[in-house]
Design an enzyme around this catalytic site. Structure first.
Site, PDB file in Angstrom:
ATOM      1  CG  ASP A  20      -1.281  -2.879   8.447  1.00 48.44           C
ATOM      2  OD1 ASP A  20      -2.371  -2.793   7.851  1.00 48.44           O
ATOM      3  OD2 ASP A  20      -0.732  -3.966   8.688  1.00 48.44           O
ATOM      4  CE  LYS A  21      -2.217   3.154   1.473  1.00 45.65           C
ATOM      5  NZ  LYS A  21      -1.277   3.478   0.367  1.00 45.65           N
TER       6      LYS A  21
END
Length: 243
Positions: free
Chosen positions: A101-102
């Protein structure tokens, strides 16, 4: 049809389906709009925008993903992606082998060999992924055991294969966490349910392949032995558990 384009390494499966629906793909000169149209690659000519598609050389890359990049070819909100970091590398199309994820960092694999990638990401193969996770607070033995046993969160069973404390300070601790399967934001959700905020999450290994000294934001191609080692695990072999 879409599956054939993906296996040739021309693009991702989803991108191939979009191309077919847009009428950009032909089979023996005839436009095909059904992504699931049966295709015999050894007997039929596949073309995109009129240009024949041939199998490309397989490329296998490891990338040290910095925090803040999206693992996507494009983002509707215009956020920076891992592909923007690789844009000047002169590489062919590569798909991510799994996700980060980011807010997460560390080892990300990319390849145009979709069969190899599927063997690593398939839940049936149980390929280990190792993470170093910084949490606010100091998880005790009971918390670590709860992580091993697992919890139910929104219908998902979240647990870890192994977990240990790497080091602890006054206000936070670093854990080594090993997953052999993964749900969306698996580690973050599990620790949140147990009362711990994740400060940093870094993937440091996939199977026997370690991130090592690769600098943040840098990439390198895997050698033949590294590719084969991951391929072996993709066929179901599990790394022996460490005590």
């Amino acid at each position: 049809m879409a599956r054939v384009l993906s296996k040739l390494g021309a693009c991702s499966r989803s991108q191939a389906e979009q191309w077919v629906r847009e009428g950009r793909v032909s089979l023996d000169g005839r436009i095909i709009r059904d992504p699931y149209h049966p295709t015999m690659l050894d007997q039929q000519l596949v073309a995109v925008d009129g240009k024949p598609v041939r199998a490309v050389e397989h490329v296998y890359v490891m990338f040290n993903k910095p925090r803040g990049l999206i693992v996507s070819a494009a983002d509707e909100r215009g956020r920076a992606t891992v592909y923007s970091a690789l844009a000047q590398a002169g590489l062919p199309w590569l798909g991510p082998v799994g996700r980060l994820d980011k807010a997460s960092e560390g080892l990300l694999l990319l390849s145009n060999d979709t069969t190899w990638a599927a063997g690593i990401t398939d839940p049936v193969t149980h390929t280990d992924k190792t993470y170093h996770v910084q949490v606010a607070g100091q998880p005790d033995a009971a918390t670590l055991q709860a992580m091993r046993v697992g919890i139910d969160d929104a219908g998902d069973t979240l647990k870890v294969r192994r977990v240990s404390v790497l080091r602890a300070g006054d206000k936070n601790a670093w854990l080594e966490v090993v997953l052999d399967e993964g749900r969306n934001r698996h580690i973050r959700r599990l620790l949140a349910a147990l009362g711990f905020d994740v400060l940093r999450l870094i993937r440091v290994a996939i199977g026997p392949l370690a991130l090592g000294e690769l600098a943040k934001g840098q990439w390198r191609q895997l050698d033949v032995d590294e590719v084969r080692a991951l391929e072996t695990r993709g066929k179901g072999e599990k790394t022996p558990a460490r005590n």
